[in-house]
Motif scaffolding. Structure first.
Motif, PDB file in Angstrom:
ATOM      1  N   ALA A 190       0.841  -1.198   0.000  1.00  0.00           N
ATOM      2  CA  ALA A 190       0.000   0.000   0.000  1.00  0.00           C
ATOM      3  C   ALA A 190       0.869   1.238   0.000  1.00  0.00           C
ATOM      4  O   ALA A 190       1.900   1.290   0.657  1.00  0.00           O
ATOM      5  CB  ALA A 190      -0.909   0.014   1.222  1.00  0.00           C
ATOM      6  N   ALA A 192       0.004   5.631  -0.321  1.00  0.00           N
ATOM      7  CA  ALA A 192      -0.974   6.704  -0.516  1.00  0.00           C
ATOM      8  C   ALA A 192      -2.384   6.137  -0.616  1.00  0.00           C
ATOM      9  O   ALA A 192      -3.175   6.529  -1.468  1.00  0.00           O
ATOM     10  CB  ALA A 192      -0.629   7.527  -1.754  1.00  0.00           C
ATOM     11  N   ASN A 193      -2.684   5.178   0.249  1.00  0.00           N
ATOM     12  CA  ASN A 193      -4.022   4.596   0.358  1.00  0.00           C
ATOM     13  C   ASN A 193      -4.460   3.814  -0.876  1.00  0.00           C
ATOM     14  O   ASN A 193      -5.634   3.532  -1.051  1.00  0.00           O
ATOM     15  CB  ASN A 193      -5.059   5.679   0.664  1.00  0.00           C
ATOM     16  N   VAL A 194      -3.521   3.519  -1.728  1.00  0.00           N
ATOM     17  CA  VAL A 194      -3.830   2.686  -2.886  1.00  0.00           C
ATOM     18  C   VAL A 194      -3.077   1.376  -2.724  1.00  0.00           C
ATOM     19  O   VAL A 194      -1.889   1.369  -2.387  1.00  0.00           O
ATOM     20  CB  VAL A 194      -3.424   3.380  -4.197  1.00  0.00           C
TER      21      VAL A 194
END
Lengths: 180, 375
Positions: free
Chosen positions: A70, A72-74
């Motif tokens: 993961a 940056a929240n991706v």
């Protein structure tokens, strides 16, 4: 509410300068044990311990599995291959093309600064009880914010390892905690 | 390599949370059935979830955080605040400043008496002004009520740059406002830095109050899109459209026809009325069937939903409705005809009965697939 998945296996390896260069150049770096595209480690005990993280067996020496990370929240993922020992290198197992795991990526400048500040940097491979396998990095100076079962094992392995060698370790957490 | 939203909350919820942290006020909009309420719930959970870190964190400084630890540098607004509360409010035509902020309310008793009413916004302000407090006020259907009236003089104070400093003191830009205390006196306050407002609205609804530009400017916009990929994933379809066979031989043929018909109807609605009038993917998310006959039954219901939506969007515009549902396609069983009404030609849509025997052909023609070759 459903319980969040919990870790059951954790593999950690100190990231050395040679690993960082390998990641950046994707070429053969002798100072980290050669291997143009692979992360090499001792076949005993790690190959058998890592095998459940790579559930698909394609042959006697080749296993593969999905590794996630993961940023940056991706969440991203890649299929990664675990290779067993060869006749030429009977004591080595390896994770192929490990530079594709961006979750392990560390830039050389930040790595040098961290080492200069007396803190090691680790690559982690974590298997959860839902069988997902996650890659991430961890700085030694952040161990204080970790749960004791993990921090204690990492510190134990640091104390056991000569400064010139890479720190390795594995934690099995199915029933109790075993630090290998 | 693939990139997806992480498990648990959607990527939208994480992005909204980050926007709240930066701008304090976020306005979520989107076509009906795009998941607005769901994403509000996800943000609610993410905002309130501090203090119980996950057993494993894929990112952040710690992999296995100690219980109660907060991840600095995360997207969480006011991450160091441990007392986190969320207020839910739904605006309606009768919402008043007194209900949302504060005011006086008549009390039934002897003679004429009034009591002070403290609304959820003041409650949230008081909580966020406490040392460990952080507040999130979620307003659903914000444009269904008189929003500007409900906020009153606080409209200026909610702006991110007009708030108090993190330590609660006023800055040169802070805008003061008065609230009523329970004993009926007025008290001057500043909007705390640890209070966040998340609002949602459906712009396509016809029974709404328009929001004025000055009000909207104080909110960071976040538009939830109509998402074909979510519907394809829901029905287990390939990520790109497949050729539709002339007859539905499998469940996936039915769902492929349904998705392609929905995309075509939405495209016409976007052209004829605007993107915000489309029908969201959520409206079609019935539980996927494993038998073709059951999938066809569901397709009858879902096609009726699509037609009903198009009928409402193109109310009073029969040619528009005909265009939306593909009546102009060669194989469509729908026909647009003209009849004389008071001596003037008037359009009339001739609609067949749709059932499991013809629904796939209807979906196929609405999707613009070529008619089957003659036998």
């Amino acid at each position: 509410m459903a319980q969040p998945p919990r870790p059951v296996r954790v593999f950690f390896k100190e990231i050395k300068k040679g690993d960082v260069l390998k990641f950046a150049t994707q070429s053969n770096i002798a100072m980290s044990g050669g291997g143009a595209r692979d992360l090499r480690f001792p076949v005993v005990p790690f190959h058998a311990l890592l095998a459940p993280m790579f559930p698909h067996q394609d042959g006697p020496r080749r296993r593969r599995g999905i590794v996630r990370w993961a940023a940056a929240n991706v969440t991203s993922s890649a299929e990664v291959v675990l290779w067993g020992p060869t006749k030429a290198r009977p004591r080595e197992a390896r994770i192929g093309r490990f530079y594709e795991i961006d979750g392990w990526k560390v830039d050389a400048q930040s790595h040098a600064a961290e080492i200069g500040a007396g803190s090691r940097w680790f690559a982690l491979l974590v298997q959860l009880n839902n069988n997902e396998v996650w890659a991430r990095t961890l700085k030694e100076r952040d161990l204080g914010g970790e749960q004791a079962w993990f921090a204690d094992c990492v510190r134990e392995k640091i104390n056991e390892t000569r400064p010139t060698r890479s720190v390795w370790g594995f934690i099995a957490k199915d029933n109790g905690v075993i630090c290998i | 390599m693939s990139t997806t939203a992480d498990g648990g909350a959607s990527l939208h919820a994480h992005q909204i949370l980050r926007s709240l942290k930066q701008k304090h006020n976020v306005l979520v909009s989107g076509a009906p059935a795009t998941g607005k309420t769901r994403v509000l719930t996800e943000v609610n959970d993410l905002f309130a979830g501090v203090g119980s870190p996950p057993p494993f964190a894929p990112a952040g400084p710690n992999a296995f955080p100690v219980e109660g630890a907060v991840q600095p540098g995360s997207e969480l607004p006011s991450p160091t605040k441990t007392k986190r509360r969320v207020w839910w409010v739904t605006f309606h035509q009768g919402t008043k400043y007194r209900d949302f902020v504060c005011g006086l309310r008549p009390r039934v008793g002897k003679g004429v008496e009034f009591e002070v009413v403290v609304g959820p916004l003041v409650d949230a302000i008081i909580h966020a002004s406490s040392p460990d407090g952080a507040s999130l006020v979620i307003i659903d259907e914000i444009n269904r009520g008189p929003a500007v009236l409900a906020f009153g003089q606080l409209i200026g104070a909610i702006e991110s740059s007009k708030r108090a400093a993190p330590d609660g003191t006023a800055t040169r830009e802070s805008v003061p406002f008065d609230i009523l205390t329970p004993d009926g006196k007025t008290e001057t306050r500043y909007m705390p830095a640890d209070l966040y407002i998340l609002a949602a609205m459906n712009e396509a609804d016809t029974s709404i109050e328009p929001l004025d530009v000055a009000f909207r400017r104080r909110f960071a916009p976040y538009v939830l899109p109509v998402d074909e990929s979510l519907l394809r994933a829901w029905f287990g379809l390939p990520t790109t459209p497949a050729t539709l066979p002339t007859a539905a031989a499998a469940v996936t043929d039915v769902y492929e026809g349904l998705v392609q018909a929905w995309v075509a109807v939405n495209r016409t609605i976007e052209l004829g009325r605007g993107r915000e009038f489309q029908l969201g993917h959520g409206a079609l998310m019935l539980k996927p069937q494993t038998e073709t006959s059951l999938a066809l039954l569901d397709a009858v219901e879902l096609w009726a939903t699509l037609v009903a939506h198009a009928r409402e969007v193109f109310f009073g515009d029969t040619p528009g409705l005909a265009e939306a549902i593909g009546a102009d396609q060669a194989a469509s069983p729908y026909r647009l005809e003209e009849e004389l009404f008071g001596g003037t030609p008037a359009p009339r849509l001739v609609e067949p009965k749709i059932d499991v025997t013809n629904v796939y052909a209807v979906l196929r023609s609405a999707a613009g697939a070529p008619p089957p070759a003659p036998a």
